[in-house]
Design an enzyme around this catalytic site. Structure first.
Site, PDB file in Angstrom:
ATOM      1  N   GLU A  11       0.863  -1.184   0.000  1.00 52.54           N
ATOM      2  CA  GLU A  11       0.000   0.000   0.000  1.00 52.54           C
ATOM      3  C   GLU A  11       0.901   1.235   0.000  1.00 52.54           C
ATOM      4  O   GLU A  11       0.814   2.101   0.873  1.00 52.54           O
ATOM      5  CB  GLU A  11      -0.949   0.010   1.209  1.00 52.54           C
ATOM      6  CG  GLU A  11      -2.101   0.987   0.988  1.00 52.54           C
ATOM      7  CD  GLU A  11      -2.901   1.301   2.235  1.00 52.54           C
ATOM      8  OE1 GLU A  11      -3.474   0.376   2.837  1.00 52.54           O
ATOM      9  OE2 GLU A  11      -2.953   2.502   2.592  1.00 52.54           O
ATOM     10  N   HIS A  13       2.394   4.561  -1.803  1.00 50.86           N
ATOM     11  CA  HIS A  13       1.726   5.505  -2.697  1.00 50.86           C
ATOM     12  C   HIS A  13       2.660   6.408  -3.471  1.00 50.86           C
ATOM     13  O   HIS A  13       3.796   6.654  -3.087  1.00 50.86           O
ATOM     14  CB  HIS A  13       0.757   6.366  -1.898  1.00 50.86           C
ATOM     15  CG  HIS A  13      -0.318   5.586  -1.213  1.00 50.86           C
ATOM     16  ND1 HIS A  13      -1.238   4.819  -1.900  1.00 50.86           N
ATOM     17  CD2 HIS A  13      -0.623   5.433   0.099  1.00 50.86           C
ATOM     18  CE1 HIS A  13      -2.061   4.246  -1.027  1.00 50.86           C
ATOM     19  NE2 HIS A  13      -1.704   4.600   0.187  1.00 50.86           N
ATOM     20  N   HIS A 159      -9.193   1.251  -0.762  1.00 47.53           N
ATOM     21  CA  HIS A 159      -8.436   2.214   0.049  1.00 47.53           C
ATOM     22  C   HIS A 159      -9.385   3.297   0.547  1.00 47.53           C
ATOM     23  O   HIS A 159     -10.335   3.651  -0.135  1.00 47.53           O
ATOM     24  CB  HIS A 159      -7.325   2.828  -0.810  1.00 47.53           C
ATOM     25  CG  HIS A 159      -6.369   3.668  -0.035  1.00 47.53           C
ATOM     26  ND1 HIS A 159      -6.586   5.004   0.231  1.00 47.53           N
ATOM     27  CD2 HIS A 159      -5.187   3.345   0.543  1.00 47.53           C
ATOM     28  CE1 HIS A 159      -5.563   5.461   0.942  1.00 47.53           C
ATOM     29  NE2 HIS A 159      -4.697   4.487   1.143  1.00 47.53           N
ATOM     30  N   ASP A 282       2.211   1.888   3.986  1.00 48.37           N
ATOM     31  CA  ASP A 282       1.448   3.107   3.685  1.00 48.37           C
ATOM     32  C   ASP A 282       2.393   4.303   3.496  1.00 48.37           C
ATOM     33  O   ASP A 282       2.031   5.436   3.786  1.00 48.37           O
ATOM     34  CB  ASP A 282       0.397   3.438   4.754  1.00 48.37           C
ATOM     35  CG  ASP A 282      -0.818   4.197   4.189  1.00 48.37           C
ATOM     36  OD1 ASP A 282      -0.830   4.519   2.986  1.00 48.37           O
ATOM     37  OD2 ASP A 282      -1.752   4.470   4.971  1.00 48.37           O
TER      38      ASP A 282
HETATM   39  C1  GRE Z   1      -3.812  10.658   3.367  1.00 49.96           C
HETATM   40  O1  GRE Z   1      -4.343  10.095   2.408  1.00 49.96           O
HETATM   41  O2  GRE Z   1      -3.631  11.865   3.432  1.00 49.96           O
HETATM   42  C2  GRE Z   1      -3.339   9.822   4.522  1.00 49.96           C
HETATM   43  C3  GRE Z   1      -3.326   8.422   4.441  1.00 49.96           C
HETATM   44  C4  GRE Z   1      -2.896   7.681   5.530  1.00 49.96           C
HETATM   45  C5  GRE Z   1      -2.484   8.322   6.677  1.00 49.96           C
HETATM   46  C6  GRE Z   1      -2.484   9.697   6.744  1.00 49.96           C
HETATM   47  C7  GRE Z   1      -2.907  10.456   5.672  1.00 49.96           C
HETATM   48  O3  GRE Z   1      -3.728   7.806   3.308  1.00 49.96           O
HETATM   49  O4  GRE Z   1      -2.912  11.799   5.740  1.00 49.96           O
HETATM   50 ZN    ZN Z   2      -2.784   4.365   1.967  1.00 54.41          ZN
END
Ligand code: GRE
Ligand code: ZN
Length: 320
Positions: A11, A13, A159, A282
Site C-alpha cells: 500500500e 503511494h 483504500h 502506507d
Molecule cells: C492521506 O491520504 O492523506 C493519509 C493516508 C494515511 C495516513 C495519513 C494520511 O492515506 O494523511
Molecule cells: Zn494508503
C-alpha cells in the site's frame, strides 16, 4: 531471520503530477515531507526502501485518486496515469509493481481499463478509493468492474478516502480544525472503508463473482475485531454457509498498512488466519522505520514470517 526474507509492501503511494493538479485540495493536511516523497520514484523512495529492508513496493496512487473525476475526462486521464506509472515501474522492474487506477464513473470503461492494466501494463490489480463521485462502490452499476476483476484474477484494493461532505459536517465538523486527522487515519477513513466492505458483502456481489479477492489495508479497517458481532447480528437461519464471516474469510485479504500493533495482528490472525494477512506500510503517509522496527519484534515462526512479509502477497498478486 527476516533479513533473508523478501519484504513486499503493497500500500505504498505515489501521486501523478497531472491528476494532482486537477484535484482541488490535494495537498490539504499532507506534509512537505510526504509531498516530496509522493512524486519521487528514485533516490528518496528506493533509498528509504534500502535503508529499511523493503525489497518491493507495489505502487498505487494516493487518495482519492481518480474516484472524483467524471466521464470521458476520467477515462482518458486514468489511462495516461496508468501509462506513466508503468513507465516508472519499467525503470526499476525488480523494485516496483503496480496497482492501476480505474475510472469508476464510467464502469464499463473502468472494467476495460482494468483488463488493459493487467494484460498490457503488467499491473497486479487495481486500487479504488472510497465512493465514486458520491456513490458507494457496491452499487450494481459498478459490478462490471468486479466481474472483470473476478474473471482476470485481479485483486481489488479498497483504500480509504474522506467521507461524503454531509458526513464530515454532521460527525466531525466541531473537531476537524483542532484534529484534522480525525477525518483521515484516526477514524473517518476507517469508518468509510469498513462501511464499504460490509456493503459489498451485503450486495451479493460475491455470489456473482466467485473468484473476486478484495484487499483491505489498516489491519482490515477494524473488521477482524468486529467479525463475530457482525456475523452474529446478520445471521439468517438456514443460510449459515453464506454468512458474513464465511464470505469475508473467503474473499478478503488484509494488510498492516499504518497499523503496527501486535494485539491487533493476533486478533486478525485468529479470525482470518495468517495466509490472508500481508505486511504493508502506507509510505509516505507512514515512514518505513516504525514498520520495520515493529516487524523485528514479532515472534512468528520462520514459515509464517516468510508468508507475512512477502509470500502471501507473492501468491495473491502472482509476483514472479
Ligand atoms: C492521506 O491520504 O492523506 C493519509 C493516508 C494515511 C495516513 C495519513 C494520511 O492515506 O494523511
Ligand atoms: Zn494508503
Amino acid at each position: 531471520m527476516y533479513k533473508t526474507m523478501q519484504v513486499v509492501a503493497l500500500e505504498e503511494h505515489y501521486w501523478d503530477a497531472e491528476l494532482s493538479q486537477k484535484s482541488p485540495g490535494f495537498e490539504a493536511s499532507r506534509s512537505e515531507w510526504q509531498m516530496k516523497r509522493l512524486f519521487d520514484f528514485d533516490e528518496l523512495r528506493i533509498g528509504e526502501m534500502d535503508a529499511n529492508g523493503v525489497d518491493v513496493q507495489v505502487l498505487s496512487h494516493g487518495a482519492p485518486s481518480i474516484q472524483r473525476m467524471k466521464g470521458q475526462e476520467a477515462v482518458d486521464l486514468a489511462r495516461r496515469c496508468n501509462d506513466r506509472l508503468a513507465e516508472q515501474i519499467a525503470r526499476h522492474p525488480t523494485r516496483f509493481y503496480g496497482f492501476g487506477m480505474l475510472p469508476t464513473d464510467v464502469p464499463d470503461a473502468a472494467a476495460d481499463e482494468l483488463q488493459r492494466c493487467m494484460r498490457d501494463l503488467n499491473f497486479r490489480g487495481a486500487m479504488l478509493h472510497g465512493q465514486s463521485n458520491g456513490v458507494f462502490l457496491d452499487n450494481q452499476r459498478f459490478w462490471p468492474v468486479f466481474e472483470r476483476a473476478s474473471a482476470l484474477g485481479a485483486p481489488i484494493y479498497l483504500h480509504p478516502a474522506t467521507a461524503d461532505p454531509r458526513v464530515t459536517e454532521a460527525y466531525y465538523a466541531d473537531y476537524v480544525k483542532a484534529f484534522p486527522m480525525v477525518v483521515r487515519p484516526a477514524w473517518g477513513y476507517t469508518v468509510e472503508t469498513a462501511t464499504l466492505a460490509i456493503r459489498l458483502v451485503l450486495s451479493g456481489v460475491f455470489e456473482r463473482c466467485k473468484d473476486l479477492q478484495i484487499i483491505l489495508g489498516h489491519m482490515g479497517e477494524t473488521l477482524p475485531y468486529q467479525l463475530w458481532r457482525i456475523d452474529q447480528a446478520l445471521a439468517r437461519p438456514g443460510q449459515e454457509e453464506m454468512g458474513f464471516r464465511k464470505i469475508f474469510c473467503d474473499h478478503f485479504h488484509i494488510t498492516t498498512s499504518g497499523h503496527f500493533s501486535t494485539p491487533a495482528l493476533i486478533c486478525a490472525m485468529m479470525e482470518l488466519g495468517l495466509d490472508r494477512i500481508m505486511f504493508s506500510i502506507d509510505w509516505p503517509f507512514v515512514p518505513n522505520e516504525p514498520a520495520m522496527d515493529w516487524v523485528k519484534t514479532l515472534q512468528l515462526n520462520e514459515t509464517d514470517m516468510r508468508k507475512f512479509l512477502g509470500g502471501n502477497a507473492r501468491r495473491l498478486l502472482r509476483l514472479p
